[in-house]
Every structure is written in structure tokens, then in C-alpha cells.
Design an enzyme around this catalytic site. Structure first.
Site, short mmCIF file in Angstrom:
data_model
loop_
_atom_site.label_atom_id
_atom_site.label_comp_id
_atom_site.label_asym_id
_atom_site.label_seq_id
_atom_site.Cartn_x
_atom_site.Cartn_y
_atom_site.Cartn_z
N ALA A 106 85.91 90.64 -32.34
CA ALA A 106 86.05 89.39 -31.57
C ALA A 106 84.75 88.57 -31.62
O ALA A 106 84.79 87.34 -31.72
CB ALA A 106 86.43 89.71 -30.13
N CYS A 130 88.38 95.12 -17.02
CA CYS A 130 89.07 96.28 -16.44
C CYS A 130 88.07 97.38 -16.07
O CYS A 130 88.44 98.54 -15.93
CB CYS A 130 90.14 96.80 -17.39
SG CYS A 130 89.50 97.31 -18.98
N1 SAH Z 1 94.95 92.34 -23.67
C1 SAH Z 1 95.70 93.52 -24.03
C2 SAH Z 1 94.93 94.78 -23.80
C3 SAH Z 1 93.61 94.85 -24.54
S1 SAH Z 1 93.11 96.49 -24.87
C4 SAH Z 1 97.03 93.55 -23.26
O1 SAH Z 1 97.20 92.85 -22.26
O2 SAH Z 1 97.92 94.32 -23.64
C5 SAH Z 1 91.70 96.27 -25.83
C6 SAH Z 1 91.97 95.90 -27.29
O3 SAH Z 1 90.72 95.48 -27.82
C7 SAH Z 1 92.44 97.03 -28.17
O4 SAH Z 1 93.63 96.65 -28.81
C8 SAH Z 1 91.32 97.23 -29.21
O5 SAH Z 1 91.82 97.49 -30.51
C9 SAH Z 1 90.62 95.91 -29.18
N2 SAH Z 1 89.20 95.88 -29.49
C10 SAH Z 1 88.24 96.74 -29.08
N3 SAH Z 1 87.02 96.32 -29.49
C11 SAH Z 1 87.22 95.15 -30.16
C12 SAH Z 1 86.36 94.21 -30.80
N4 SAH Z 1 85.03 94.39 -30.82
N5 SAH Z 1 86.90 93.12 -31.36
C13 SAH Z 1 88.25 92.93 -31.33
N6 SAH Z 1 89.11 93.78 -30.75
C14 SAH Z 1 88.60 94.88 -30.17
#
Ligand code: SAH
Length: 414
Positions: free
Chosen positions: A301, A361
């Protein structure tokens, strides 16, 4: 077995906090000592580390001047030594008492999701439903049980007939047991069969009328993030008339499909896991939305935001819901720094007049802490206001003294 608590731990138990950490255990009146008689020796404290209880053993809690504080279950391996189930003498802490608590948790929710609009919800929220460490999420006809720590593992066999009956009466046919965090079998499957017909690997549930595919075998938590249900509906309502929406850490695309259904022109979902996008795209189709009209990016991200800014891409609706940055109190300063970096980068691609939904969270980050990572200095702009503050939905209840249970923060800035 009877365990003596420090004054601080005893005060927390009196307030209704359901956890006793290992350093809150002042000592134990062990079996050998009890057998010797009821005199002073029976109460003589031994070191906490020497408490020779097994996980799942019923523990009576006492403290200086308080011969009975409550009852809980011992956990031999977790930093939380005892989870407190009751503060009254009666009834005894056995599977019948637990089954009654569970029935109350289920009954509380009976009227809430009566139609077929929402078929996935939390039926028992552990501590918040006064059944510490036991979480039960319902995915239509499947219930997934998750046990935090090792204290209830020795109880699950005895609880199962009660669970099967009470859940069965509410239309649940199969019960699965989620492996503890990090666990799973050779194929990466994290769900073990406990009861009923074989468990499906995937199931399509409905959330406030929106279809959602859930990967029961390999998904996160018990399969989905049910705690964001109401916030997904909020994003849907905010999406009307938006040109370009961005969903960071999109996982199975819950917020993405909400934005698309709400009217956002083009939705970009960003997650580092490509398998999550495949699930998200199927969920788009289930809802009659063509995924080809939207964008799914497998990327970090932070990298994505940097490149988007350089390209001049701007969004008028952004959702950011990262994984927990602060797994412990110690990690808090670093986590706050990470949220700040994230929010600075997000604000740089947020169009003037756009809306930003920022979630956290981490229970160690309070709402005020979190708002501190969204202030004008961090966002490098002074045009946004806090439109609303939200948390978790009613099927994730907490206790007044159990602040750790109120982990979810969802801030709407516009
Ligand atoms: N918003 C989602 C839940 C997010 S869970 C919902 O409401 O269902 C966190 C997510 O972040 C996971 O899918 C994981 O693969 C992703 N993730 C973790 N680190 C990340 C990063 N640095 N960049 C992008 N995605 C990431």
C-alpha cells in the site's frame, strides 16, 4: 485450585476485567497444602510460576481480605494466566454454566438478523459475552469456533453437544474449529471439522443485502472481518456520486464492493495478497458488478500510494483498513509512526472535497491516539473535519472494564 492475586489484579477482577496476567498471580494454595488442612499453611503463597494447574482447570480467585473474588480457568501457556468467568459463588463453573452463557449470547442475537439480509454475524464474542476466549462466527449454515489461548481446548468436547443443539435450533448445520493464529495443516487449511455435514471451503453469505464470498478454509480471522459490517454499509452510503474510490488493504473486497454498489465510478482495490483479489472479483460478480470496470492492484500500500501521487492520480473516496500495526503495548510508538506515514501518504492522493475513512484494529491504540495520526500536521492540510467516529457492531459486545475489547476505530473525515 485456589490462586491469590495481587491487590492490583484483584481490583481489576472486581471491576469486571476478565483477565489475570501472570504477574497478577501472587501465589497459590496448592493441592498438597490444601490437603494438609484449612490452616494458615493452606493459604501460604507459592510463586506464581510454581502454580501447577493444567490449562482448563477451574481456579478460585482470592486476595488479601477477600477469600472469594471469583472463578476462572487457568491457561498454562498464555501471558493471561486466568480468564475470569464469574464473580458469584453459584452456580459451579461447569459445562452447564457455560452452555447457559452461550444460550444467552445466541438468544440476544435472535431478533437482530431475522431476515435473510444478513447471514453472517458473530454469535459469541468471548469475553464480551462473558464466555472468555470463545468466539463463534456464523457463516449462514456453518459456525466457526475460535479459541483464544489453551484454556477451553480441554472443554470443547463436553461443550460440543450443547453447541450443536443450540446452534442447530438456529439453522446452523456444521461446526468447524479454527486453528489458533499461525496454525493450519499442510495444505494451509485452518479449519477442522467438529460437527455435522462436511465443511465447505468457501461460502457466499449476505451482509445487509450484499453478497460476500468467504474463504472458510484459508481466510483471515474466522474467514471474514465481520466487525466491519456496519462500516461497509457506511461506505456504501458515502459512495454516491464519487468518481474514483480507493480501498487500501482491501482483502476480500468488502469495502470495494460496497463502494461500487453505492455508486462510485471506478474502485481501485490494493492488497499485497493476490489471492484476496480473486475472492474480491468473485464477490463483485455475485453482486452483479463487472470487476473489469474496476481495478485490482497487488502491491504494498505504501509503494502504491507513492506511485499514485507521482502519477497525479487522485481519489474522492478512500478507505484504509490495515492489519494491526500494534500487536503489543511496546509496539505502540512504532505503530503510531506507521499510521502517521500511511495517513500522510493517503492525504496526498485525496482530492479536495473527498472523504477519507481510516480504520485501526489495534486495541493498544485508543480513538484519541488514532485521531492524533489524522491531524492537520500529519495530513498536511486543513480542509477536513471529523464527520463521524464509529467502532464495532452490536454483535461484537464488550464489557465496561474490558477496554481491550473495543479495538476497532473507524474515522470518517471529510
Ligand atoms: N479491509 C478488509 C480487512 C483488511 S485485513 C476487510 O474489511 O475485509 C488486512 C489486509 O491487508 C490483508 O488482506 C493483507 O493481505 C493486507 N496487507 C498487509 N500488509 C499490506 C501492505 N503493506 N500493503 C498492502 N496490503 C497489505
Amino acid at each position: 485450585m485456589r490462586v491469590h492475586l495481587t491487590a492490583t489484579a484483584a481490583a481489576a477482577v472486581r471491576r469486571g476485567h476478565p483477565w489475570v496476567y501472570r504477574d497478577g498471580v501472587a501465589g497459590a494454595a496448592g493441592r498438597a497444602a490444601s490437603a494438609l488442612g484449612r490452616g494458615a499453611r493452606a493459604h501460604r503463597a507459592v510463586a506464581a510460576a510454581a502454580v501447577s494447574a493444567a490449562s482448563g482447570e477451574v481456579i478460585e480467585l482470592a486476595a488479601e481480605g477477600a477469600p472469594f473474588l471469583g472463578r476462572g480457568l487457568w491457561d498454562a501457556d498464555s501471558p493471561i494466566a486466568v480468564r475470569v468467568f464469574q464473580r458469584t459463588q453459584a452456580p459451579a463453573l461447569d459445562e452447564r454454566a457455560m452452555a447457559e452463557r452461550l444460550e444467552r449470547a445466541f438468544a440476544l442475537r435472535d431478533g437482530w438478523f431475522a431476515g435473510r439480509d444478513t447471514t453472517a454475524y458473530r454469535m459469541c464474542n468471548g469475553e464480551g459475552d462473558r464466555v472468555p476466549s470463545l468466539v463463534i462466527d456464523r457463516y449462514d449454515r456453518v459456525a466457526v469456533v475460535r479459541l483464544d489461548g489453551g484454556l477451553l481446548a480441554p472443554w470443547i468436547e463436553r461443550l460440543l453437544p450443547h453447541l450443536a443443539r443450540a446452534l442447530g435450533a438456529r439453522g446452523v448445520r456444521s461446526i468447524g474449529l479454527r486453528a489458533p493464529a499461525g496454525g493450519g495443516d499442510a495444505e494451509g487449511k485452518k479449519l477442522a471439522h467438529l460437527h455435522g455435514p462436511p465443511l465447505p471451503e468457501r461460502v457466499v453469505v449476505r451482509e445487509l443485502g450484499v453478497a460476500m464470498e468467504v474463504d472458510l478454509a484459508r481466510g483471515q480471522k474466522t474467514g471474514a472481518f465481520l466487525d466491519q459490517r456496519d462500516n461497509r454499509a457506511r461506505v456504501r452510503a458515502l459512495a454516491a456520486g464519487r468518481r474514483r474510490a480507493l480501498n487500501l488493504f482491501s482483502y476480500a473486497g468488502g469495502f470495494s464492493v460496497a463502494a461500487a454498489l453505492g455508486g462510485a465510478g471506478r474502485v481501485t482495490s490494493v492488497d499485497s495478497a493476490s489471492a484476496a483479489h480473486a475472492t474480491a472479483q468473485r464477490t463483485f460478480r455475485e453482486n452483479g458488478v463487472d470487476p473489469a470496470a474496476h481495478e485490482f492492484v497487488t502491491a504494498d500500500a505504501f509503494d502504491f500510494l507513492e506511485k499514485a501521487r507521482a502519477r497525479g492520480d487522485r481519489y474522492d473516496l478512500i478507505v484504509s483498513d490495515p492489519p494491526s500495526f500494534a500487536p503489543s503495548e511496546r509496539a505502540k510508538p512504532r505503530a503510531l509512526g506507521a499510521y502517521r506515514r500511511l495517513h500522510t501518504a493517503v492525504a496526498r492522493v485525496l482530492e479536495p472535497g473527498g472523504v477519507l475513512c481510516a480504520a485501526s484494529c489495534s486495541s493498544h491504540i485508543s480513538m484519541e491516539d488514532f485521531l492524533g495520526t489524522l491531524d492537520d500536521a500529519t495530513l498536511e492540510r486543513d480542509d477536513l473535519r471529523v464527520r463521524a467516529l464509529h467502532g464495532q457492531p452490536e454483535d461484537h459486545p464488550t464489557l465496561p472494564a474490558w477496554w481491550e475489547g473495543r479495538y476497532l476505530k473507524f474515522v470518517v473525515l471529510e
